[in-house]
Design a protein around this motif. Structure first.
Motif, PDB file in Angstrom:
ATOM      1  N   ALA A 279      66.909 -44.258  50.002  1.00 38.26           N
ATOM      2  CA  ALA A 279      65.599 -43.453  49.658  1.00 38.26           C
ATOM      3  C   ALA A 279      65.664 -42.140  50.484  1.00 38.26           C
ATOM      4  O   ALA A 279      65.443 -42.256  51.773  1.00 38.26           O
ATOM      5  CB  ALA A 279      64.493 -44.263  49.583  1.00 38.26           C
ATOM      6  N   GLY A 280      65.424 -40.920  49.892  1.00 42.56           N
ATOM      7  CA  GLY A 280      65.104 -39.787  50.886  1.00 42.56           C
ATOM      8  C   GLY A 280      66.491 -39.318  51.384  1.00 42.56           C
ATOM      9  O   GLY A 280      67.388 -39.543  50.943  1.00 42.56           O
ATOM     10  N   PRO A 281      66.372 -38.088  52.158  1.00 43.61           N
ATOM     11  CA  PRO A 281      67.367 -37.348  52.468  1.00 43.61           C
ATOM     12  C   PRO A 281      68.102 -37.731  53.819  1.00 43.61           C
ATOM     13  O   PRO A 281      68.690 -36.947  54.445  1.00 43.61           O
ATOM     14  CB  PRO A 281      66.914 -35.975  52.747  1.00 43.61           C
ATOM     15  CG  PRO A 281      65.466 -36.308  53.234  1.00 43.61           C
ATOM     16  CD  PRO A 281      65.024 -37.533  52.473  1.00 43.61           C
ATOM     17  N   ALA A 282      67.728 -38.864  54.393  1.00 40.46           N
ATOM     18  CA  ALA A 282      68.251 -39.627  55.373  1.00 40.46           C
ATOM     19  C   ALA A 282      69.868 -39.510  55.573  1.00 40.46           C
ATOM     20  O   ALA A 282      70.607 -39.954  54.530  1.00 40.46           O
ATOM     21  CB  ALA A 282      67.421 -40.763  56.036  1.00 40.46           C
ATOM     22  N   GLY A 283      70.366 -39.373  56.866  1.00 37.58           N
ATOM     23  CA  GLY A 283      71.798 -39.813  56.902  1.00 37.58           C
ATOM     24  C   GLY A 283      72.253 -40.969  57.201  1.00 37.58           C
ATOM     25  O   GLY A 283      71.376 -42.063  57.112  1.00 37.58           O
ATOM     26  N   VAL A 284      73.562 -41.351  57.348  1.00 37.15           N
ATOM     27  CA  VAL A 284      74.022 -42.449  57.331  1.00 37.15           C
ATOM     28  C   VAL A 284      73.674 -43.226  58.599  1.00 37.15           C
ATOM     29  O   VAL A 284      73.091 -44.410  58.256  1.00 37.15           O
ATOM     30  CB  VAL A 284      75.453 -42.494  56.964  1.00 37.15           C
ATOM     31  CG1 VAL A 284      75.977 -43.908  57.604  1.00 37.15           C
ATOM     32  CG2 VAL A 284      76.056 -41.876  55.894  1.00 37.15           C
ATOM     33  N   ALA A 285      73.030 -42.669  59.584  1.00 39.88           N
ATOM     34  CA  ALA A 285      72.994 -43.305  60.661  1.00 39.88           C
ATOM     35  C   ALA A 285      71.508 -43.951  60.689  1.00 39.88           C
ATOM     36  O   ALA A 285      71.300 -45.039  61.088  1.00 39.88           O
ATOM     37  CB  ALA A 285      72.997 -42.280  62.095  1.00 39.88           C
ATOM     38  N   ASP A 286      70.606 -43.112  60.113  1.00 40.45           N
ATOM     39  CA  ASP A 286      69.201 -43.489  60.029  1.00 40.45           C
ATOM     40  C   ASP A 286      69.174 -44.783  58.956  1.00 40.45           C
ATOM     41  O   ASP A 286      68.504 -45.687  59.201  1.00 40.45           O
ATOM     42  CB  ASP A 286      68.342 -42.372  59.365  1.00 40.45           C
ATOM     43  CG  ASP A 286      67.949 -41.399  60.294  1.00 40.45           C
ATOM     44  OD1 ASP A 286      68.154 -41.972  61.703  1.00 40.45           O
ATOM     45  OD2 ASP A 286      67.634 -40.207  60.152  1.00 40.45           O
ATOM     46  N   ARG A 287      70.173 -44.705  57.883  1.00 38.76           N
ATOM     47  CA  ARG A 287      69.991 -45.806  56.880  1.00 38.76           C
ATOM     48  C   ARG A 287      70.714 -47.173  57.638  1.00 38.76           C
ATOM     49  O   ARG A 287      70.181 -48.300  57.402  1.00 38.76           O
ATOM     50  CB  ARG A 287      70.854 -45.578  55.744  1.00 38.76           C
ATOM     51  CG  ARG A 287      70.328 -44.405  54.962  1.00 38.76           C
ATOM     52  CD  ARG A 287      71.399 -43.750  53.929  1.00 38.76           C
ATOM     53  NE  ARG A 287      70.853 -42.533  53.040  1.00 38.76           N
ATOM     54  CZ  ARG A 287      71.451 -42.179  52.247  1.00 38.76           C
ATOM     55  NH1 ARG A 287      72.790 -42.572  51.973  1.00 38.76           N
ATOM     56  NH2 ARG A 287      71.174 -40.961  51.504  1.00 38.76           N
ATOM     57  N   VAL A 288      71.548 -46.932  58.460  1.00 40.38           N
ATOM     58  CA  VAL A 288      72.129 -48.217  59.181  1.00 40.38           C
ATOM     59  C   VAL A 288      71.130 -48.558  59.851  1.00 40.38           C
ATOM     60  O   VAL A 288      71.092 -49.919  60.145  1.00 40.38           O
ATOM     61  CB  VAL A 288      73.549 -47.761  59.997  1.00 40.38           C
ATOM     62  CG1 VAL A 288      74.003 -49.047  60.693  1.00 40.38           C
ATOM     63  CG2 VAL A 288      74.686 -47.304  58.919  1.00 40.38           C
ATOM     64  N   ARG A 289      70.335 -47.729  60.810  1.00 42.11           N
ATOM     65  CA  ARG A 289      69.439 -48.350  61.724  1.00 42.11           C
ATOM     66  C   ARG A 289      68.368 -48.947  60.821  1.00 42.11           C
ATOM     67  O   ARG A 289      67.671 -50.045  61.215  1.00 42.11           O
ATOM     68  CB  ARG A 289      68.781 -47.041  62.384  1.00 42.11           C
ATOM     69  CG  ARG A 289      69.570 -46.666  63.401  1.00 42.11           C
ATOM     70  CD  ARG A 289      68.982 -45.439  64.209  1.00 42.11           C
ATOM     71  NE  ARG A 289      69.891 -44.594  64.984  1.00 42.11           N
ATOM     72  CZ  ARG A 289      70.479 -43.485  64.867  1.00 42.11           C
ATOM     73  NH1 ARG A 289      69.543 -42.821  63.699  1.00 42.11           N
ATOM     74  NH2 ARG A 289      71.022 -42.878  65.666  1.00 42.11           N
ATOM     75  N   ALA A 290      67.848 -48.586  59.728  1.00 41.92           N
ATOM     76  CA  ALA A 290      66.924 -49.144  58.985  1.00 41.92           C
ATOM     77  C   ALA A 290      67.376 -50.460  58.513  1.00 41.92           C
ATOM     78  O   ALA A 290      66.690 -51.533  58.323  1.00 41.92           O
ATOM     79  CB  ALA A 290      66.496 -48.246  57.667  1.00 41.92           C
ATOM     80  N   ALA A 291      68.575 -50.652  58.004  1.00 45.47           N
ATOM     81  CA  ALA A 291      69.172 -51.772  57.651  1.00 45.47           C
ATOM     82  C   ALA A 291      69.082 -52.825  58.631  1.00 45.47           C
ATOM     83  O   ALA A 291      68.799 -53.979  58.457  1.00 45.47           O
ATOM     84  CB  ALA A 291      70.582 -51.745  57.152  1.00 45.47           C
ATOM     85  N   LEU A 292      69.695 -52.473  59.847  1.00 38.68           N
ATOM     86  CA  LEU A 292      69.413 -53.371  61.116  1.00 38.68           C
ATOM     87  C   LEU A 292      68.095 -53.981  61.272  1.00 38.68           C
ATOM     88  O   LEU A 292      67.968 -55.042  61.731  1.00 38.68           O
ATOM     89  CB  LEU A 292      69.923 -52.863  62.471  1.00 38.68           C
ATOM     90  CG  LEU A 292      71.688 -52.335  62.392  1.00 38.68           C
ATOM     91  CD1 LEU A 292      71.907 -51.577  63.643  1.00 38.68           C
ATOM     92  CD2 LEU A 292      72.302 -53.706  62.252  1.00 38.68           C
ATOM     93  N   ALA A 293      67.202 -52.933  61.406  1.00 38.09           N
ATOM     94  CA  ALA A 293      65.586 -53.343  61.582  1.00 38.09           C
ATOM     95  C   ALA A 293      65.438 -54.334  60.441  1.00 38.09           C
ATOM     96  O   ALA A 293      64.486 -55.416  60.650  1.00 38.09           O
ATOM     97  CB  ALA A 293      64.996 -52.176  61.697  1.00 38.09           C
ATOM     98  N   ALA A 294      65.725 -54.128  59.302  1.00 44.96           N
ATOM     99  CA  ALA A 294      65.302 -55.044  58.257  1.00 44.96           C
ATOM    100  C   ALA A 294      65.908 -56.266  58.089  1.00 44.96           C
ATOM    101  O   ALA A 294      65.254 -57.372  57.996  1.00 44.96           O
ATOM    102  CB  ALA A 294      65.859 -54.348  56.601  1.00 44.96           C
ATOM    103  N   VAL A 295      67.090 -56.563  58.615  1.00 50.20           N
ATOM    104  CA  VAL A 295      67.706 -57.770  58.991  1.00 50.20           C
ATOM    105  C   VAL A 295      66.849 -58.612  60.011  1.00 50.20           C
ATOM    106  O   VAL A 295      66.824 -59.646  59.713  1.00 50.20           O
ATOM    107  CB  VAL A 295      69.262 -57.685  59.132  1.00 50.20           C
ATOM    108  CG1 VAL A 295      69.814 -59.005  59.799  1.00 50.20           C
ATOM    109  CG2 VAL A 295      69.924 -57.266  58.121  1.00 50.20           C
ATOM    110  N   ALA A 296      66.890 -57.961  61.142  1.00 48.77           N
ATOM    111  CA  ALA A 296      65.919 -58.481  62.201  1.00 48.77           C
ATOM    112  C   ALA A 296      64.452 -58.920  61.696  1.00 48.77           C
ATOM    113  O   ALA A 296      64.115 -60.041  62.035  1.00 48.77           O
ATOM    114  CB  ALA A 296      65.749 -57.617  63.363  1.00 48.77           C
ATOM    115  N   GLY A 297      63.718 -58.213  61.015  1.00 46.29           N
ATOM    116  CA  GLY A 297      62.500 -58.337  60.546  1.00 46.29           C
ATOM    117  C   GLY A 297      62.785 -59.631  59.423  1.00 46.29           C
ATOM    118  O   GLY A 297      61.617 -60.510  59.475  1.00 46.29           O
ATOM    119  N   GLY A 298      63.702 -59.555  58.628  1.00 53.69           N
ATOM    120  CA  GLY A 298      63.721 -60.704  57.758  1.00 53.69           C
ATOM    121  C   GLY A 298      63.871 -62.114  58.480  1.00 53.69           C
ATOM    122  O   GLY A 298      63.054 -62.946  58.087  1.00 53.69           O
ATOM    123  N   GLY A 299      64.362 -62.163  59.949  1.00 50.31           N
ATOM    124  CA  GLY A 299      64.586 -63.201  60.458  1.00 50.31           C
ATOM    125  C   GLY A 299      63.225 -63.572  61.070  1.00 50.31           C
ATOM    126  O   GLY A 299      62.811 -64.752  61.191  1.00 50.31           O
ATOM    127  N   GLY A 300      62.595 -62.438  61.532  1.00 48.09           N
ATOM    128  CA  GLY A 300      61.037 -62.924  61.872  1.00 48.09           C
ATOM    129  C   GLY A 300      60.265 -63.483  60.877  1.00 48.09           C
ATOM    130  O   GLY A 300      59.502 -64.212  61.032  1.00 48.09           O
TER     131      GLY A 300
END
Length: 657
Positions: A279-300
């Protein structure tokens, strides 16, 4: 205590739920609205993880353990951020600066983040007004079935220094072997360890969840749906207060504090996943960071309440499979075969997750619960689409905005997942409320087949849909106006629609919260612990020395003595997997002066005192059961009255000297 007197605990609550996550997110190089929205999510993941790590390491959970956990998570996140930046700097689809984007994009993101903060500030004020109306005072005891356990569990964490799921479970299952998700208890106990009582800390967290955590999550989700549009993102934060089902209805029913926290956090996970999906114009790095945060947050989320994670699984599957798959997994140019493999991988992962959810033994007892239907299908459907579940007072304006947003989203390929997700949540809500057939039990059993828990999930998709609908209606209203002022009119119409949906709902939200709090505490038939009883129980340590345990039936509020005073109680909740002595004493304690088997059982459990709080609490659908020993100790041999107040009498057991 007044809310002004509780200003410091409220500030502590905000700091506790935001600061660790902000530090960890910044280390991961999240930015803008993603950083703000993910902060509470990452905080809960860090604190819940720190509680488990401290327990395994034999360390005490508290401010020092929380600080150490935050530091460790920040270091790990910083290393992960560096790896992501290095790996994507020259990769296909990357942008200058490792995905940082252009200066214009950064400025837009900064403005959007500022708007998210402004919208959250407005939402926090509205939520505070609702909380004041519903709770009355910050030290009121929630007059609900589950509140006794949750408040006592916070005191248990403070006393034992162990906030792990297996330690919290031992509060009502002393023989061990249990597991109870303890993320909410870890957060609340950390607030309480800094000064407030468990009751005040719990009520402060109610406000922080409703007025800070939930609006920030909504702002992040709206940012992922509509892009870096400041006015719309701020609208999403404010519109979080237009939905009575979350968190107000679950903060009244139960009381389901962990469920409320887990479900509000799910909005941030969903927003991060949408950003990661492209979603949005973010680059690959920002998407990967969002994915990592989502995985950690899902565990929380899982450590707060597994139901929140189980709720996220179908929503994330829809996000990836309905709309985002072509751009989510391979944002750069890819061969059809690569896309097919990626699609099969996602389908396989979704199937595996569903299989684990069904086969995991710990879900069996949850899925066995079966709340009977209370509505017809048309009634339940109308309540769900009108945002008034279980007859609660919902916002008609918000319902219209959601309906308009559904029409808008259905016409856009990238937003059709939102439509599918909303339809799914409404369908689950209707099944739980109106259908007693086996299919309802199979599909909704992961959430106890409970209408209140599933109704609370509808706002997850309802908020971004309402923003889309408000924008569409505002633009339509401005079309007939001359171009020079059309934009201003559209912005004004949008703001008016948002405020019309959220501001009047303050009263309804507070009324729902008040049904089992302030008003119930003032009504003896509905009161578990009224104010006079609470003051006496808070002072219990004046008479009961350290090491002694107090007995009393939970049905007259005596069990709350542990949370209120720190004096251990024999029965910390209405139910539990308790050893033989517990059951025996529940039926025979009053015969201590005549039955020779009673005193040895009392000595084994260090019970030397008895509380009699008089009238039993008898809410709808729950009747006092068991605890037949606790029936008027006045005049019985072996019991000496020591103190009385607020309708409560404390007896010393003299039969066993």
């Amino acid at each position: 205590m007044t809310w002004w007197q509780a200003a410091s605990p409220q500030l502590l609550g905000v700091v506790v739920l935001l600061l660790p996550g902000l530090l960890v997110g910044a280390a991961l190089r999240l930015r803008g609205t993603a950083l703000l929205g993910a902060a509470p999510l990452l905080t809960v993941a860090v604190l819940a993880g720190a509680a488990v790590a401290a327990s395994l390491g034999g360390l005490r959970f508290g401010p020092l353990a929380a600080a150490a956990g935050t530091a460790a998570a920040a270091v790990a996140s910083g290393l992960a951020g560096l790896v992501v930046t290095a790996a994507t700097r020259r990769g296909p689809g990357s942008e200058p600066g490792g995905g940082r984007g252009t200066a214009a994009a950064q400025r837009a993101e900064e403005r959007t983040a500022a708007a998210a903060l402004a919208g959250t500030a407005g939402a926090a004020v509205l939520a505070h007004l609702s909380v004041q109306r519903g709770l009355g005072r910050p030290d009121v005891v929630s007059q609900t079935f589950d509140a006794t356990f949750h408040l006592n569990a916070v005191r248990w964490v403070l006393d034992t220094g162990d906030a792990s799921p297996w330690s919290v479970a031992r509060l009502t299952a002393p023989q061990g072997g249990g597991f109870y998700p303890s993320g909410w208890h870890a957060v609340t106990a950390l607030v309480a360890s800094l000064g407030p009582s468990p009751v005040v800390a719990a009520n402060v967290v109610v406000w922080v969840v409703a007025g800070v955590v939930w609006p920030l999550g909504c702002a992040l989700l709206v940012r992922a749906v509509v892009g870096a549009r400041p006015l719309l993102v701020a609208s999403g934060a404010v519109l979080s207060q237009a939905f009575v089902a979350l968190p107000w209805l679950v903060d009244r029913w139960g009381v389901l504090w962990p469920q409320a926290l887990g479900t509000t956090l799910a909005a941030a996970v969903l927003g991060l996943a949408a950003l990661a999906a492209g979603a949005g114009p973010a680059g690959v790095a920002d998407r990967v960071r969002a994915a990592l945060a989502a995985v950690a947050g899902g565990g929380g989320c899982a450590l707060v309440h597994p139901g929140a994670l189980l709720l996220l699984l179908p929503l994330l599957a829809l996000l990836l499979l309905v709309s985002a798959l072509p751009q989510a997994l391979l944002p750069w140019r890819a061969a059809p075969a690569q896309r097919a493999v990626a699609a099969l991988a996602i389908l396989g992962a979704a199937a595996a997750a569903a299989g684990l959810a069904v086969l995991w033994p710990r879900t069996a007892s949850v899925r066995a619960a079966d709340w009977p239907a209370t509505r017809s299908v048309p009634q339940a459907l109308w309540e769900s689409v009108s945002l008034s579940p279980a007859g609660s007072g919902g916002s008609a304006v918000a319902a219209v905005l959601v309906a308009a947003g559904l029409l808008v989203a259905a016409r856009r390929t990238g937003l059709r997942w939102l439509v599918a997700a909303h339809v799914l949540l409404v369908a689950l809500d209707v099944l739980a409320a109106a259908v007693d057939a086996p299919v309802s039990q199979q599909l909704t059993g992961f959430w106890y087949n409970d209408r209140f828990r599933l109704a609370a999930a509808v706002p997850l998709t309802g908020v971004p849909l309402a923003v889309l609908g408000a924008r569409a209606l505002a633009v339509a209203a401005a079309r007939a106006v001359r171009r020079p002022v059309a934009g201003r009119l559209a912005a004004g119409a949008l703001a008016a629609a948002v405020l019309a949906a959220a501001v009047p709902q303050v009263r309804g939200n507070g009324d729902q919260l008040g049904l089992t709090n302030a008003r119930a505490a003032e009504s003896p038939p509905l009161s578990l612990v009224d104010e006079a009883e609470q003051r006496f129980l808070e002072d219990l340590r004046r008479w009961v020395p350290p090491g002694d345990v107090v007995a009393g039936t939970p049905w007259d509020g005596s069990s709350s003595a542990y949370a209120l005073s720190g004096v251990p109680v024999l029965y910390p909740h209405f139910r539990g997997g308790q050893p033989e002595d517990w059951a025996f004493l529940a039926d025979h304690l009053q015969d201590a002066g005549v039955d020779p088997a009673v005193c040895p059982a009392l000595e084994r459990r260090d019970v030397r005192w008895v509380l009699d709080a008089g009238e039993l609490w008898d809410p709808p659908l729950l009747a006092p059961a068991g605890y037949t020993a606790f029936r008027a100790f006045q005049g019985r041999p072996g019991f000496e009255p020591v103190a009385a107040g607020g309708g409560v009498t404390l007896y010393r057991i003299t039969a066993c000297r």
